[in-house]
Design an enzyme around this catalytic site. Structure first.
Site, PDB file in Angstrom:
ATOM      1  N   GLY A 266      38.627  37.040  52.443  1.00 42.79           N
ATOM      2  CA  GLY A 266      38.184  35.951  51.578  1.00 42.79           C
ATOM      3  C   GLY A 266      39.278  34.901  51.508  1.00 42.79           C
ATOM      4  O   GLY A 266      39.027  33.707  51.651  1.00 42.79           O
ATOM      5  N   ALA A 267      40.517  35.384  51.301  1.00 50.08           N
ATOM      6  CA  ALA A 267      41.657  34.474  51.176  1.00 50.08           C
ATOM      7  C   ALA A 267      42.944  35.276  51.304  1.00 50.08           C
ATOM      8  O   ALA A 267      42.926  36.503  51.249  1.00 50.08           O
ATOM      9  CB  ALA A 267      41.614  33.760  49.825  1.00 50.08           C
ATOM     10  N   MET A 268      44.062  34.562  51.488  1.00 51.34           N
ATOM     11  CA  MET A 268      45.368  35.211  51.580  1.00 51.34           C
ATOM     12  C   MET A 268      46.362  34.445  50.727  1.00 51.34           C
ATOM     13  O   MET A 268      46.445  33.224  50.813  1.00 51.34           O
ATOM     14  CB  MET A 268      45.835  35.252  53.044  1.00 51.34           C
ATOM     15  CG  MET A 268      47.210  35.844  53.248  1.00 51.34           C
ATOM     16  SD  MET A 268      47.247  37.617  52.832  1.00 51.34           S
ATOM     17  CE  MET A 268      48.961  37.784  52.318  1.00 51.34           C
ATOM     18  N   GLU A 269      47.132  35.211  49.945  1.00 45.78           N
ATOM     19  CA  GLU A 269      47.944  34.638  48.887  1.00 45.78           C
ATOM     20  C   GLU A 269      49.315  34.140  49.324  1.00 45.78           C
ATOM     21  O   GLU A 269      50.280  34.283  48.574  1.00 45.78           O
ATOM     22  CB  GLU A 269      48.105  35.681  47.784  1.00 45.78           C
ATOM     23  CG  GLU A 269      48.920  36.939  48.163  1.00 45.78           C
ATOM     24  CD  GLU A 269      48.079  38.102  48.690  1.00 45.78           C
ATOM     25  OE1 GLU A 269      46.962  37.834  49.172  1.00 45.78           O
ATOM     26  OE2 GLU A 269      48.530  39.251  48.622  1.00 45.78           O
ATOM     27  N   HIS A 300      41.995  34.921  41.707  1.00 46.13           N
ATOM     28  CA  HIS A 300      42.626  36.126  42.259  1.00 46.13           C
ATOM     29  C   HIS A 300      43.899  35.726  43.028  1.00 46.13           C
ATOM     30  O   HIS A 300      44.973  36.300  42.812  1.00 46.13           O
ATOM     31  CB  HIS A 300      41.594  36.807  43.177  1.00 46.13           C
ATOM     32  CG  HIS A 300      42.061  37.971  43.967  1.00 46.13           C
ATOM     33  ND1 HIS A 300      41.504  39.223  43.846  1.00 46.13           N
ATOM     34  CD2 HIS A 300      43.010  38.103  44.931  1.00 46.13           C
ATOM     35  CE1 HIS A 300      42.089  40.056  44.679  1.00 46.13           C
ATOM     36  NE2 HIS A 300      43.012  39.393  45.361  1.00 46.13           N
ATOM     37  N   GLU A 301      43.769  34.710  43.895  1.00 46.26           N
ATOM     38  CA  GLU A 301      44.928  34.300  44.700  1.00 46.26           C
ATOM     39  C   GLU A 301      46.013  33.685  43.824  1.00 46.26           C
ATOM     40  O   GLU A 301      47.203  33.887  44.064  1.00 46.26           O
ATOM     41  CB  GLU A 301      44.505  33.309  45.787  1.00 46.26           C
ATOM     42  CG  GLU A 301      43.409  33.809  46.715  1.00 46.26           C
ATOM     43  CD  GLU A 301      43.674  35.177  47.318  1.00 46.26           C
ATOM     44  OE1 GLU A 301      44.849  35.491  47.621  1.00 46.26           O
ATOM     45  OE2 GLU A 301      42.714  35.959  47.477  1.00 46.26           O
ATOM     46  N   HIS A 304      48.088  36.291  42.307  1.00 46.86           N
ATOM     47  CA  HIS A 304      49.033  36.865  43.281  1.00 46.86           C
ATOM     48  C   HIS A 304      50.355  36.112  43.325  1.00 46.86           C
ATOM     49  O   HIS A 304      51.361  36.663  43.783  1.00 46.86           O
ATOM     50  CB  HIS A 304      48.426  36.807  44.678  1.00 46.86           C
ATOM     51  CG  HIS A 304      47.586  37.987  45.044  1.00 46.86           C
ATOM     52  ND1 HIS A 304      47.975  39.284  44.820  1.00 46.86           N
ATOM     53  CD2 HIS A 304      46.385  38.052  45.683  1.00 46.86           C
ATOM     54  CE1 HIS A 304      47.025  40.097  45.302  1.00 46.86           C
ATOM     55  NE2 HIS A 304      46.064  39.384  45.803  1.00 46.86           N
ATOM     56  N   GLU A 323      46.388  44.010  44.310  1.00 45.42           N
ATOM     57  CA  GLU A 323      44.959  43.720  44.433  1.00 45.42           C
ATOM     58  C   GLU A 323      44.194  44.039  43.158  1.00 45.42           C
ATOM     59  O   GLU A 323      43.327  43.296  42.731  1.00 45.42           O
ATOM     60  CB  GLU A 323      44.357  44.473  45.622  1.00 45.42           C
ATOM     61  CG  GLU A 323      44.947  44.074  46.959  1.00 45.42           C
ATOM     62  CD  GLU A 323      45.003  42.567  47.170  1.00 45.42           C
ATOM     63  OE1 GLU A 323      44.212  41.843  46.545  1.00 45.42           O
ATOM     64  OE2 GLU A 323      45.856  42.112  47.949  1.00 45.42           O
TER      65      GLU A 323
HETATM   66 ZN   LIG Z   1      44.329  39.909  46.838  1.00 51.67          ZN
END
Ligand SMILES: [Zn+2]
Length: 829
Positions: A266-269, A300-301, A304, A323
């Site tokens: 979905g995404a990367m932080e 969410h990101e 992080h 997570e």
């Molecule tokens: Zn995550």
């Protein structure tokens, strides 16, 4: 798109083992990296020079690099032997004190969503790149010491074509045309290094002293512009709330959110520069659920940036903590301070079942302390357990401790380990210092023991019963509500608290239905008792609180998946309750679940599909024209339609199209795909549809449609892509796997059941990491629900030479297949 197959990956890199990481961290401390990349020297490869300063105790160690050609390695001015490169590692000798290492290499662009991914936008032919350095992928971009507890300062220098922009963890400056320098970063591990380079469209803003940015491919710029207000608003609201809750300022300066093509997750932080999959820039109308999920992903990101980036796990086995925490904060902050106050509802329909399924499979593992021996093993635990179950446990802990103690502990952890690393024990200690008391029993029961308890009402015994998952003995307390209603007023709920601290706890048994854990406060496989199940059609129609309905549906899914509820009974319930449902989560996610799970195992899948179609049509007819609920239902109606003249009428935006429905890119391809699956459209027409609107979305959907066609040519075409005989990028590969297997096309796909098990292991020659897992999963013959297919899977699992990534996917998919077989056996023999 067809391209020639690449040479096989001659020797897969070795995944770093935990013991090796510990030994290396004891030997060296990396101070800084200076990485120079030339992205203007060809479309297949790029050059990289890593200059690394480190302090050592003195002694031999190794660095990681996965080059096409390793040109030189020097340590303190003396050349190391490049011929010693073996499976992604180069041994080096370090001296006590300061060391200076320089590595020059030629590297390969990747098209599997990892390393430095390069793609071509079919809409305009422009090239885009971005880095995905997560878990074992950084050394395919630059030489480094690839482990999370060797944090260092990074300076990137990047040469690019002149019309590109460069974005990264820190501000980038174009010091001369096509030459960019990024300011030195704060301490970061390899897996959080960001680089986004290409002719991206960039938007900028600012909030509370934090420079903000958004970017996406030029061809979808108008859609990013359209979504920018929603995205920037969410970002501002969430920064304010996270600052309030954490009590620690965002530490990384600018905050950029880049939507990049063909991104796997979905995404990367990555610190200060998060990368998202670009279907999250909506190019068509989407249902509200998608907006909610995008909001929770975005938050969410952001979470992080503290949990993961400011304080990083010592080793991958604690990544669950990143997570679980980020997942909890995503839903919570969205619910509390944004327009998406129904985020917990989406979480219930979507993520909860994902986590519960994962937690009951043979591969279940504790949320924490799963002892990942190496990076590749850790990667497989990025599942519904680490996310959804972990978030549920963090939520329980928050409700038990209260915000004051909970966030005092969290802030304490951030202050104490700022720009460093921490392990689970450090957080537990921080909470205990904050006044949480002894958390060891909670940690043992919830974090260190695998498997969910099963919770049922035993009316005869007058008790609620708790049973641990077979093979995973547990003794954990549940604090939950039970909702009871009179038999003649099934929606008039009374909520009572129950603490389930023994295998059975007495409760007052109602004469009407009882819904267990109606607000999903605990983590368990709840099942309806027979009386409640019988009352459920009336219960669902009479219940106002959508979260209670969601909980009731979760219990239905649980019962169905355990072969306790007949598929026909589920379809009856869908017919009775869904037309009265007023949330698009309830309609879209329940009908979508039924198409994927119930239809394939029902007595007659064609009839089952037409029942779903008719339910969707009833929902469309009574929904507000143009609203999200109508769209959610119409998407299902199109996916389940069997009459191709109706589909063609809709495609032509004819009179039969319901008032309020507009056929856009997304709906058009849903209809084209359905026509392809029905065998009611030819390849030329699909090709013409792609040519008339050659977007990246169209290209992926076109591939899926081609694989769905019910003829031998389509299946053979798909199979060449699975084996790697013809190479395609990651999104297309996934689409083709999903298209290949269709319920009702067994005659065409049966030959590929045996071939799957025969040819699967050879795919490690053409793919690794996340894409290897994804291809193993989507090409699995999931609709071949027979003893023979299970036996073939078990035979392969019985051999010793199955790659660990493949093994995990096979174990999970085979368990799901056995459950489908059990449902068939229980109800159709
Ligand atoms: Zn995550």
């Amino acid at each position: 798109m067809v391209s020639s197959a690449r040479p096989p990956v001659a020797s897969q890199p070795t995944s770093l083992k935990h013991a090796e990481a510990r030994a290396r961290a004891a030997l060296i401390d990396v101070a800084s990296y200076d990485v120079a990349l030339d992205l203007d020297c060809g479309e297949e490869t790029f050059s990289a020079v890593s200059t690394i300063d480190l302090v050592s105790q003195g002694g031999p160690t190794f660095l990681e690099v996965q080059p096409v050609a390793l040109k030189s390695v020097t340590v303190n001015g003396r050349p190391a032997d490049v011929a010693l490169l073996d499976r992604g590692r180069v041994p080096i000798a370090t001296e006590a004190g300061e060391n200076h290492v320089v590595v020059e290499s030629v590297m390969r662009y990747r098209n599997d969503g990892e390393g430095l991914h390069r793609s071509i936008d079919p809409a305009d032919g422009r090239h885009y790149t971005y880095a995905m350095t997560f878990l074992d992928a950084a050394p395919s971009i630059f030489a480094c010491f690839d482990q999370p507890d060797l944090k260092a300062q990074w300076t990137l220098r990047v040469r690019t074509p002149h019309d590109w922009v460069v974005l990264g963890n820190s501000p980038a400056t174009e010091v001369e045309p096509g030459y960019w320098e990024l300011a030195p970063t704060l301490p970061l591990p390899t897996y959080l290094v960001a680089l986004v380079a290409g002719p991206y469209h960039v938007l900028r803003d600012e909030h509370d002293g934090i420079p903000l940015g958004l970017s996406a491919r030029a061809s979808i710029a108008p859609h990013l512009d359209h979504d920018a207000d929603e995205l920037f608003t969410l970002t501002r609201q969430s920064f304010d709330e996270l600052h309030r809750l954490f009590g620690v300022r965002y530490p990384f300066g600018n905050y950029h959110q880049a939507f990049v093509p063909e991104f796997n997750a979905g995404a990367m932080e990555s610190a200060g520069c998060v990368t998202f999959r670009d279907p999250l820039v909506f190019q068509s109308r989407v249902v509200r659920t998608h907006h909610v999920n995008r909001a929770t992903t975005l938050i969410h990101e952001m979470a992080h940036m503290w949990f993961g980036d400011l304080v990083t796990p010592v080793w991958w086995d604690d990544l669950w903590l990143n997570e679980s925490f980020a997942e909890y904060m995503g839903a919570r902050v969205a619910a509390d301070v944004t327009e998406f106050s129904d985020s917990w509802l989406s979480e219930s329909y979507g993520r909860r079942s994902w986590g519960l399924s994962a937690d009951q499979r043979p591969s279940t593992h504790p949320v924490a302390g799963n002892g990942a021996a190496d990076g590749a093993t850790a990667l497989q635990n990025f599942d519904g357990i680490s996310y959804a179950k972990g978030a549920s446990i963090i939520k329980q802990l928050n409700s038990r401790l209260g915000d004051a103690v909970f966030f005092r502990g969290v802030s304490d952890l951030f202050e104490k380990h700022r720009f460093g690393n921490a392990a689970m024990a450090d957080l537990m200690e921080a909470w205990e210092r904050a006044g949480a008391g002894d958390l060891s029993a909670f940690g043992d029961g919830w974090l260190l023991t695998a498997g969910p308890d099963r919770i049922v009402l035993d009316r005869t015994g007058g008790v609620v019963r708790r049973t641990p998952l077979e093979g995973h003995p547990a003794d954990r307390d549940h604090a939950l509500s039970v909702a009871t209603a009179p038999a003649d007023q099934p929606g008039a709920w009374t909520f009572d608290r129950v603490v389930l601290d023994a295998d059975t706890v007495e409760v007052a048994v109602p004469d009407g239905p009882m819904v267990l854990d109606p607000h999903m406060e605990t983590w368990a496989v709840t099942l309806h008792d027979p009386e409640t199940m019988a009352a459920l059609p009336r219960v669902l129609c009479a219940t106002r609180d959508p979260l209670v309905r969601a909980s009731a549906w979760v219990s239905v899914r649980n019962g169905f998946e355990h072969a306790l509820i007949d598929p026909d009974v589920v379809l009856d319930l869908v017919e009775q309750a869904i037309p009265a449902e007023d949330t698009d989560d309830g309609v879209g996610q329940t009908l979508g679940w039924a198409i994927w799970n119930v239809v394939p195992v029902s007595a007659d899948p064609t009839i089952a599909m037409s029942r779903i179609h008719d339910v969707a049509a009833r929902c469309v007819a009574r929904a507000l024209p143009g609203g999200s609920l109508q769209l959610a239902a119409f998407q299902v109606q199109a996916a389940a339609a069997a009459d191709h003249t109706v589909l063609r009428g809709w495609l032509a935006s004819g009179a039969a199209l319901p008032d309020g429905v507009v056929v856009d890119l997304d709906l058009r391809w849903r209809m084209l795909r359905r026509l392809a699956t029905l065998g009611a459209i030819d390849r030329d027409e699909l090709g013409a549809a792609l040519a008339s609107e050659p977007t990246a979305v169209s290209q992926v959907e076109h591939a899926r449609a081609l694989a769905s066609i019910p003829d031998a040519e389509a299946k053979a075409w798909a199979w060449q892509r699975f084996t790697g005989e013809v190479e395609v990028p990651n999104y297309e590969l996934e689409a083709i796997g999903l298209g290949l297997w269709q319920v009702g096309q067994d005659r065409l796909t049966d030959p590929y059941v045996a071939r799957y098990f025969d040819e699967l292991l050879a795919t490690t020659e053409v793919r690794t990491g996340q894409l290897l897992a994804l291809a193993t999963n989507v090409f699995y013959p999931r609709w071949s629900v027979t003893d023979d297919t299970v036996a073939k899977a078990q035979a392969l699992l019985g051999s010793d030479d199955v790659d660990t990534t493949i093994r995990r996917e096979l174990v999970d998919e085979t368990w799901d297949l056995e459950r489908r077989l059990a449902i068939r056996r229980s109800f159709h023999r």
